[in-house]
Design a protein around this motif. Sequence first.
Motif, PDB file in Angstrom:
ATOM      1  N   ASP A 144       0.838  -1.183   0.000  1.00  0.00           N
ATOM      2  CA  ASP A 144       0.000   0.000   0.000  1.00  0.00           C
ATOM      3  C   ASP A 144       0.883   1.245   0.000  1.00  0.00           C
ATOM      4  O   ASP A 144       1.876   1.312   0.719  1.00  0.00           O
ATOM      5  N   LEU A 165      -3.123   3.967  -2.052  1.00  0.00           N
ATOM      6  CA  LEU A 165      -3.318   2.907  -3.028  1.00  0.00           C
ATOM      7  C   LEU A 165      -3.300   1.591  -2.279  1.00  0.00           C
ATOM      8  O   LEU A 165      -2.356   1.285  -1.558  1.00  0.00           O
ATOM      9  N   ARG A 166      -4.358   0.807  -2.438  1.00  0.00           N
ATOM     10  CA  ARG A 166      -4.469  -0.485  -1.746  1.00  0.00           C
ATOM     11  C   ARG A 166      -4.554  -1.605  -2.780  1.00  0.00           C
ATOM     12  O   ARG A 166      -5.402  -1.572  -3.658  1.00  0.00           O
ATOM     13  N   GLN A 167      -3.662  -2.561  -2.666  1.00  0.00           N
ATOM     14  CA  GLN A 167      -3.648  -3.723  -3.559  1.00  0.00           C
ATOM     15  C   GLN A 167      -4.448  -4.861  -2.933  1.00  0.00           C
ATOM     16  O   GLN A 167      -4.285  -5.160  -1.753  1.00  0.00           O
ATOM     17  N   TYR A 168      -5.297  -5.469  -3.746  1.00  0.00           N
ATOM     18  CA  TYR A 168      -6.069  -6.642  -3.339  1.00  0.00           C
ATOM     19  C   TYR A 168      -5.850  -7.716  -4.406  1.00  0.00           C
ATOM     20  O   TYR A 168      -6.648  -7.853  -5.323  1.00  0.00           O
ATOM     21  N   HIS A 213      -6.919  -3.236  -7.540  1.00  0.00           N
ATOM     22  CA  HIS A 213      -6.515  -2.191  -6.609  1.00  0.00           C
ATOM     23  C   HIS A 213      -7.682  -1.230  -6.392  1.00  0.00           C
ATOM     24  O   HIS A 213      -8.608  -1.154  -7.194  1.00  0.00           O
ATOM     25  N   TYR A 239      -5.030  -9.065  -7.642  1.00  0.00           N
ATOM     26  CA  TYR A 239      -4.848  -8.504  -8.978  1.00  0.00           C
ATOM     27  C   TYR A 239      -5.573  -7.183  -9.179  1.00  0.00           C
ATOM     28  O   TYR A 239      -5.450  -6.561 -10.227  1.00  0.00           O
ATOM     29  N   GLU A 298     -12.521   2.608  -7.354  1.00  0.00           N
ATOM     30  CA  GLU A 298     -11.990   1.454  -8.073  1.00  0.00           C
ATOM     31  C   GLU A 298     -12.258   1.618  -9.562  1.00  0.00           C
ATOM     32  O   GLU A 298     -13.219   2.284  -9.955  1.00  0.00           O
TER      33      GLU A 298
END
Length: 84
Positions: free
Chosen positions: A2, A22-25, A29, A27, A43
């Motif tokens: 993040d 920025l948050r990655q989940y 974000h 594949y 998103e």
Amino acid sequence: MDERFLLELTYKGELLKYDAQLRQYGYIHRIEVDLDGIPVQFEPDEEGNYRALVSPEQVASKENNLEVGLLQAIAQKIESLHQS
């Protein structure tokens, strides 16, 4: 990982600055923007345009400052950052 950053945009002739992350989940974000204490996540949709994940009740509430125009301006700013 993040990443935090400062999101700056002009809305209604006023320069606004918001903390964003920025948050990655996996594949995908999302970008979480702190709008005066209210965390709003943005998103990308299938076309790559960003949308705010808020309920109609949140936008209609008099207790917060979630104007539809402001949310659209933030989404457009995020899109412009993503394209550059």
